[in-house]
Design a protein around this motif. Structure first.
Motif, PDB file in Angstrom:
ATOM      1  N   MET A   1       0.839  -1.176   0.000  1.00 48.73           N
ATOM      2  CA  MET A   1       0.000   0.000   0.000  1.00 48.73           C
ATOM      3  C   MET A   1       0.883   1.237   0.000  1.00 48.73           C
ATOM      4  N   ASP A   2       0.508   2.212  -0.786  1.00 51.44           N
ATOM      5  CA  ASP A   2       1.253   3.462  -0.884  1.00 51.44           C
ATOM      6  C   ASP A   2       0.865   4.349   0.294  1.00 51.44           C
ATOM      7  N   SER A   3       1.829   4.714   1.124  1.00 51.89           N
ATOM      8  CA  SER A   3       1.539   5.518   2.310  1.00 51.89           C
ATOM      9  C   SER A   3       1.094   6.927   1.961  1.00 51.89           C
ATOM     10  N   ARG A   4       1.381   7.393   0.745  1.00 50.77           N
ATOM     11  CA  ARG A   4       0.987   8.752   0.357  1.00 50.77           C
ATOM     12  C   ARG A   4      -0.492   8.835   0.009  1.00 50.77           C
ATOM     13  N   THR A   5      -1.045   7.773  -0.571  1.00 47.64           N
ATOM     14  CA  THR A   5      -2.431   7.828  -1.023  1.00 47.64           C
ATOM     15  C   THR A   5      -3.349   6.891  -0.265  1.00 47.64           C
ATOM     16  N   GLY A   6      -2.772   5.925   0.464  1.00 43.86           N
ATOM     17  CA  GLY A   6      -3.587   4.939   1.152  1.00 43.86           C
ATOM     18  C   GLY A   6      -4.171   3.901   0.198  1.00 43.86           C
ATOM     19  N   ARG A   7      -3.662   3.833  -1.026  1.00 40.10           N
ATOM     20  CA  ARG A   7      -4.171   2.906  -2.029  1.00 40.10           C
ATOM     21  C   ARG A   7      -3.091   1.916  -2.438  1.00 40.10           C
ATOM     22  N   GLY A   8      -3.532   0.780  -2.957  1.00 40.67           N
ATOM     23  CA  GLY A   8      -2.595  -0.194  -3.504  1.00 40.67           C
ATOM     24  C   GLY A   8      -2.016   0.323  -4.811  1.00 40.67           C
ATOM     25  N   LEU A   9      -0.840  -0.143  -5.140  1.00 38.57           N
ATOM     26  CA  LEU A   9      -0.177   0.280  -6.373  1.00 38.57           C
ATOM     27  C   LEU A   9      -0.059  -0.897  -7.327  1.00 38.57           C
ATOM     28  N   ARG A  10      -0.099  -0.623  -8.628  1.00 30.13           N
ATOM     29  CA  ARG A  10       0.161  -1.608  -9.672  1.00 30.13           C
ATOM     30  C   ARG A  10       1.331  -1.093 -10.489  1.00 30.13           C
ATOM     31  N   ARG A  11       2.193  -1.954 -10.942  1.00 29.27           N
ATOM     32  CA  ARG A  11       3.342  -1.559 -11.759  1.00 29.27           C
ATOM     33  C   ARG A  11       3.050  -1.896 -13.215  1.00 29.27           C
ATOM     34  N   ALA A  12       3.343  -0.936 -14.086  1.00 31.10           N
ATOM     35  CA  ALA A  12       3.258  -1.141 -15.530  1.00 31.10           C
ATOM     36  C   ALA A  12       4.534  -0.564 -16.138  1.00 31.10           C
ATOM     37  N   VAL A  13       5.199  -1.358 -16.972  1.00 31.57           N
ATOM     38  CA  VAL A  13       6.407  -0.922 -17.661  1.00 31.57           C
ATOM     39  C   VAL A  13       6.028  -0.676 -19.117  1.00 31.57           C
ATOM     40  N   ILE A  14       6.359   0.514 -19.625  1.00 30.76           N
ATOM     41  CA  ILE A  14       6.032   0.873 -20.999  1.00 30.76           C
ATOM     42  C   ILE A  14       7.315   0.917 -21.818  1.00 30.76           C
ATOM     43  N   ASP A  15       7.358   0.111 -22.861  1.00 36.12           N
ATOM     44  CA  ASP A  15       8.447   0.144 -23.833  1.00 36.12           C
ATOM     45  C   ASP A  15       7.841   0.669 -25.124  1.00 36.12           C
ATOM     46  N   PHE A  16       8.411   1.735 -25.679  1.00 39.36           N
ATOM     47  CA  PHE A  16       7.845   2.293 -26.898  1.00 39.36           C
ATOM     48  C   PHE A  16       8.929   2.549 -27.933  1.00 39.36           C
ATOM     49  N   ALA A  17       8.498   2.500 -29.187  1.00 38.71           N
ATOM     50  CA  ALA A  17       9.400   2.763 -30.310  1.00 38.71           C
ATOM     51  C   ALA A  17       9.547   4.273 -30.437  1.00 38.71           C
ATOM     52  N   SER A  18      10.770   4.765 -30.327  1.00 36.51           N
ATOM     53  CA  SER A  18      10.998   6.215 -30.303  1.00 36.51           C
ATOM     54  C   SER A  18      10.716   6.882 -31.639  1.00 36.51           C
ATOM     55  N   ALA A  20       8.265   5.789 -33.889  1.00 37.42           N
ATOM     56  CA  ALA A  20       6.968   5.376 -34.417  1.00 37.42           C
ATOM     57  C   ALA A  20       5.981   6.542 -34.457  1.00 37.42           C
ATOM     58  N   ASP A  21       5.165   6.556 -35.502  1.00 37.74           N
ATOM     59  CA  ASP A  21       4.093   7.545 -35.595  1.00 37.74           C
ATOM     60  C   ASP A  21       2.892   6.845 -36.209  1.00 37.74           C
ATOM     61  N   PRO A  22       1.866   6.548 -35.428  1.00 31.09           N
ATOM     62  CA  PRO A  22       1.628   7.006 -34.066  1.00 31.09           C
ATOM     63  C   PRO A  22       2.468   6.222 -33.058  1.00 31.09           C
ATOM     64  N   VAL A  23       2.471   6.691 -31.826  1.00 34.30           N
ATOM     65  CA  VAL A  23       3.209   6.034 -30.758  1.00 34.30           C
ATOM     66  C   VAL A  23       2.799   4.560 -30.703  1.00 34.30           C
ATOM     67  N   SER A  24       3.791   3.670 -30.508  1.00 33.37           N
ATOM     68  CA  SER A  24       3.490   2.244 -30.402  1.00 33.37           C
ATOM     69  C   SER A  24       4.535   1.576 -29.532  1.00 33.37           C
ATOM     70  N   GLY A  25       4.181   0.409 -29.014  1.00 34.97           N
ATOM     71  CA  GLY A  25       5.101  -0.335 -28.174  1.00 34.97           C
ATOM     72  C   GLY A  25       4.384  -1.409 -27.388  1.00 34.97           C
ATOM     73  N   TRP A  26       4.846  -1.683 -26.166  1.00 41.22           N
ATOM     74  CA  TRP A  26       4.338  -2.744 -25.328  1.00 41.22           C
ATOM     75  C   TRP A  26       4.218  -2.247 -23.901  1.00 41.22           C
ATOM     76  N   VAL A  27       3.182  -2.728 -23.215  1.00 39.00           N
ATOM     77  CA  VAL A  27       3.004  -2.485 -21.787  1.00 39.00           C
ATOM     78  C   VAL A  27       3.099  -3.829 -21.097  1.00 39.00           C
ATOM     79  N   THR A  28       3.965  -3.919 -20.090  1.00 39.19           N
ATOM     80  CA  THR A  28       4.134  -5.157 -19.348  1.00 39.19           C
ATOM     81  C   THR A  28       3.664  -4.948 -17.911  1.00 39.19           C
ATOM     82  N   THR A  29       2.761  -5.827 -17.468  1.00 39.95           N
ATOM     83  CA  THR A  29       2.275  -5.812 -16.084  1.00 39.95           C
ATOM     84  C   THR A  29       2.445  -7.225 -15.521  1.00 39.95           C
TER      85      THR A  29
END
Length: 75
Positions: A1-18, A20-29
């Motif tokens: 739990m995040d002590s600043r907000t009192g809420r649980g946190l989820r992690r997401a990692v964003i890898d994107f092609a620098s 690309a147009d439009p922006v594209s890539g992958w999100v890993t959770t």
């Protein structure tokens, strides 16, 4: 739990092609990896990750020692 907000946190990692147009890539959770193309798809994936129930520990790729100690980096 995040002590600043009192809420649980989820992690997401964003890898994107620098270049690309439009922006594209992958999100890993903890639930896996999803490809996106465009800002709206990225937002949808992040919103799904935010509202999804966390994957059970067994499905997160933790070894036995990590499970015993509460997750990666917990010991």
């Amino acid at each position: 739990m995040d002590s600043r907000t009192g809420r649980g946190l989820r992690r997401a990692v964003i890898d994107f092609a620098s270049d690309a147009d439009p922006v594209s890539g992958w999100v890993t959770t903890s639930d896996g990896e999803q490809a996106f193309s465009g800002w709206l798809e990225l937002i949808q994936i992040l919103d799904q990750a935010r509202t999804a129930k966390p994957a059970p520990v067994e499905e997160r790729g933790l070894d036995e020692e990590e499970r015993e100690h509460g997750g990666k980096g917990a010991f």
